[in-house]
Scaffold this active site. Structure first.
Site, PDB file in Angstrom:
ATOM      1  N   ARG A  56      44.811 -30.103  41.475  1.00 59.19           N
ATOM      2  CA  ARG A  56      45.928 -30.403  42.384  1.00 59.19           C
ATOM      3  C   ARG A  56      45.594 -31.558  43.331  1.00 59.19           C
ATOM      4  O   ARG A  56      46.481 -32.327  43.698  1.00 59.19           O
ATOM      5  CB  ARG A  56      46.311 -29.160  43.185  1.00 59.19           C
ATOM      6  CG  ARG A  56      47.038 -28.170  42.303  1.00 59.19           C
ATOM      7  CD  ARG A  56      47.382 -26.920  43.033  1.00 59.19           C
ATOM      8  NE  ARG A  56      48.215 -26.077  42.201  1.00 59.19           N
ATOM      9  CZ  ARG A  56      48.361 -24.779  42.356  1.00 59.19           C
ATOM     10  NH1 ARG A  56      47.733 -24.161  43.348  1.00 59.19           N
ATOM     11  NH2 ARG A  56      49.141 -24.090  41.561  1.00 59.19           N
ATOM     12  N   GLY A 112      53.419 -21.490  33.920  1.00 56.40           N
ATOM     13  CA  GLY A 112      52.314 -20.532  33.856  1.00 56.40           C
ATOM     14  C   GLY A 112      51.478 -20.454  32.600  1.00 56.40           C
ATOM     15  O   GLY A 112      50.645 -21.315  32.326  1.00 56.40           O
ATOM     16  N   GLY A 141      56.113 -21.663  39.252  1.00 58.52           N
ATOM     17  CA  GLY A 141      57.394 -21.037  39.614  1.00 58.52           C
ATOM     18  C   GLY A 141      58.502 -22.051  39.842  1.00 58.52           C
ATOM     19  O   GLY A 141      59.673 -21.806  39.496  1.00 58.52           O
ATOM     20  N   LYS A 186      58.289 -10.527  29.146  1.00 56.96           N
ATOM     21  CA  LYS A 186      59.536  -9.790  29.350  1.00 56.96           C
ATOM     22  C   LYS A 186      60.789 -10.648  29.252  1.00 56.96           C
ATOM     23  O   LYS A 186      60.809 -11.778  29.756  1.00 56.96           O
ATOM     24  CB  LYS A 186      59.515  -9.154  30.728  1.00 56.96           C
ATOM     25  CG  LYS A 186      58.477  -8.062  30.833  1.00 56.96           C
ATOM     26  CD  LYS A 186      58.503  -7.432  32.198  1.00 56.96           C
ATOM     27  CE  LYS A 186      57.661  -6.164  32.226  1.00 56.96           C
ATOM     28  NZ  LYS A 186      57.644  -5.567  33.541  1.00 56.96           N
TER      29      LYS A 186
HETATM   30  P1  AMP Z   1      55.007 -14.459  31.070  1.00 58.62           P
HETATM   31  O1  AMP Z   1      54.258 -14.534  32.363  1.00 58.62           O
HETATM   32  O2  AMP Z   1      56.246 -13.676  31.125  1.00 58.62           O
HETATM   33  O3  AMP Z   1      55.182 -15.825  30.436  1.00 58.62           O
HETATM   34  O4  AMP Z   1      54.091 -13.613  30.099  1.00 58.62           O
HETATM   35  C1  AMP Z   1      52.808 -14.005  29.721  1.00 58.62           C
HETATM   36  C2  AMP Z   1      52.053 -12.805  29.250  1.00 58.62           C
HETATM   37  O5  AMP Z   1      52.750 -12.203  28.185  1.00 58.62           O
HETATM   38  C3  AMP Z   1      50.683 -13.131  28.723  1.00 58.62           C
HETATM   39  O6  AMP Z   1      49.719 -12.577  29.581  1.00 58.62           O
HETATM   40  C4  AMP Z   1      50.653 -12.464  27.363  1.00 58.62           C
HETATM   41  O7  AMP Z   1      49.468 -11.754  27.120  1.00 58.62           O
HETATM   42  C5  AMP Z   1      51.815 -11.512  27.410  1.00 58.62           C
HETATM   43  N1  AMP Z   1      52.342 -11.224  26.073  1.00 58.62           N
HETATM   44  C6  AMP Z   1      52.646 -12.086  25.111  1.00 58.62           C
HETATM   45  N2  AMP Z   1      53.040 -11.447  23.994  1.00 58.62           N
HETATM   46  C7  AMP Z   1      52.973 -10.139  24.254  1.00 58.62           C
HETATM   47  C8  AMP Z   1      53.237  -8.959  23.489  1.00 58.62           C
HETATM   48  N3  AMP Z   1      53.666  -9.048  22.239  1.00 58.62           N
HETATM   49  N4  AMP Z   1      53.061  -7.773  24.102  1.00 58.62           N
HETATM   50  C9  AMP Z   1      52.633  -7.691  25.369  1.00 58.62           C
HETATM   51  N5  AMP Z   1      52.362  -8.754  26.140  1.00 58.62           N
HETATM   52  C10 AMP Z   1      52.525  -9.971  25.591  1.00 58.62           C
END
Ligand code: AMP
Length: 413
Positions: free
Chosen positions: A52, A371, A394, A215
């Site tokens: 940064r 992220g 974010g 999610k």
């Molecule tokens: P996000 O912050 O929503 O982009 O989610 C990232 C996280 O999603 C990472 O730490 C991944 O390990 C997790 N992730 C990716 N695919 C899966 C999956 N099939 N089941 C559970 N967690 C997952």
């Protein structure tokens, strides 16, 4: 509804064309007050990653080269309005001095007589760093008298902290009102905006967005916003199983948001209506528990057995996704395709990253933002093989959601 969306799109296009950057100013004899993002990771008082700081150096150097002086302000960590030594920006003075090759001065309080006397006596070529803005509660609450006190430090206000552009804080947004006609984006901000707008308003088709991550709930707004702009939407990661279950599939113990099943179907219907091709995984690499050394099996994505959970997309999905990416001219990637932190379930994320790198080498424009996908491109050494890697976190997510960011708006107003 439709009309509002179109207007927002046009507005954003004009914003990019009209935005003022530091290149529109000469800083000769001027004091630039720059909001930077020096929220760097520290261990035992030592900086463990100075990305940064490095990112803002070209902005600082342009101003010094013009014959201006520089006052830097930033937050560090979350002291929540209290003076806590572990969050002191004094810890970065020496490193910053070395990187800039200038002896950086330090004000132990970001407002007040001492700070004002230091900033008002700055000579061209000199740099002053102010103590952590978040030692004052007025920073995060957006207090205008705090912003006014900060404003006394500069003749021209520069915002170069994209990471906090989604916050309406005193130093990121409120302060801009005191610099009518004398406010600009630094290079970090300018680059982020230009590059994301390149994707969001591209005419270079096909346009493909790859959205992964844990999610659906955290990506609803991004998916909805992208629906008006892209030709292909590729879904991976944990969120795929909510879509698969909503379609009547069997997903075993995979991550599912039961309360988002209807929404998943609505998003699929919307894609259909807008002629966006919605790609869900066709096969799934499953684990018998959430662990790096779990037993694995492969199944159709909509036929995961009870007791198993899908932790990565399978080889057929990877091939299908790579084919779509290979034909794309504009590519946006947000979120991993599987649990890439575990080697056994990292293949989907890695192969999709490689397909994006390959398409980029053949002339496509690719942007990785938000992220964990940024962590993934770094992990797989692909950061310099895609067109642009956003550092925005974010703020980038909110920009992709189509929201107007206070830190950007304040400069444009
Ligand atoms: P996000 O912050 O929503 O982009 O989610 C990232 C996280 O999603 C990472 O730490 C991944 O390990 C997790 N992730 C990716 N695919 C899966 C999956 N099939 N089941 C559970 N967690 C997952």
């Amino acid at each position: 509804m439709r009309r509002v969306e179109v207007n927002a799109l046009l507005l954003s296009r004009f914003q990019t064309m009209l935005m003022k950057t530091i290149d529109d100013f000469s800083f000769e004899g001027q004091r630039a007050l720059i909001r930077v993002d020096f929220n760097v990771p520290l261990k035992d008082g030592k900086i463990t990653d100075d990305t940064r700081i490095q990112a803002t150096i070209p902005t600082i150097q342009k101003i010094l080269k013009d014959g201006g002086s520089v006052v830097l302000m930033s937050h560090l960590g979350r002291p929540k309005g209290e003076v806590k030594p572990e969050f002191s920006l004094s810890q970065i003075v020496e490193h910053l001095s070395n990187v800039l090759n200038v002896s950086v001065k330090f004000a132990a309080n970001c407002i007040g007589d001492d700070a004002e006397s230091l900033s008002s006596s700055l000579k061209p070529g000199e740099v002053l760093l102010l103590e952590n803005l978040r030692y004052h509660a007025g920073e995060e609450s957006g207090d205008s008298s705090f912003a006014r006190a900060l404003a006394t430090h500069g003749d021209i206000y520069v915002n170069d902290a994209f990471g906090t552009a989604h916050r309406a804080h005193a130093s990121t947004a409120v302060i801009a009102q005191f610099f009518e006609g004398k406010k600009a984006f630094g290079y970090v901000m300018g680059n982020e905006i230009v590059n994301v707008d390149k994707v969001l308003h591209s005419d270079d088709r096909p346009i493909t967005a790859i959205v992964g991550g844990a999610k659906v709930s955290s990506k609803i707004d991004i998916i909805t916003n992208l629906m008006d702009r892209v030709d292909h939407l590729i879904i991976g990661g944990g969120m795929a199983y909510t879509f698969l279950k909503a379609q009547g599939g069997k997903v075993g113990n995979s991550l599912v948001e039961e309360d988002k099943l209807d929404l998943a179907n609505e998003l699929l219907a919307k894609a259909d209506e807008k002629n966006v091709v919605f790609h869900l995984p066709v096969d799934s690499l499953n684990a018998d528990n959430f662990a790096a050394d779990a037993n694995t099996n492969l199944s159709a994505a909509d036929a995961v057995e009870d007791g198993w959970m899908g932790l990565d997309v399978g080889p057929e999905s990877i091939a299908k996704y790579a084919e779509v990416i290979g034909k794309s001219k504009t590519i946006l990637w947000n979120g991993p395709l599987g649990v890439f932190e575990f080697e056994a379930f990292s293949k989907g994320t890695r192969e999709v990253g490689l397909a994006i790198a390959d398409a980029t080498s053949k002339g496509a424009f690719s942007l990785v933002g938000g992220g964990d996908s940024v962590a993934a491109v770094k992990q797989f050494n692909l950061a310099d093989k895609v067109s642009y890697v956003s550092t925005g976190g974010g703020a980038m997510l909110e920009y992709l959601e189509g929201k107007s960011l206070p830190g950007i708006q304040a400069i444009l107003d």
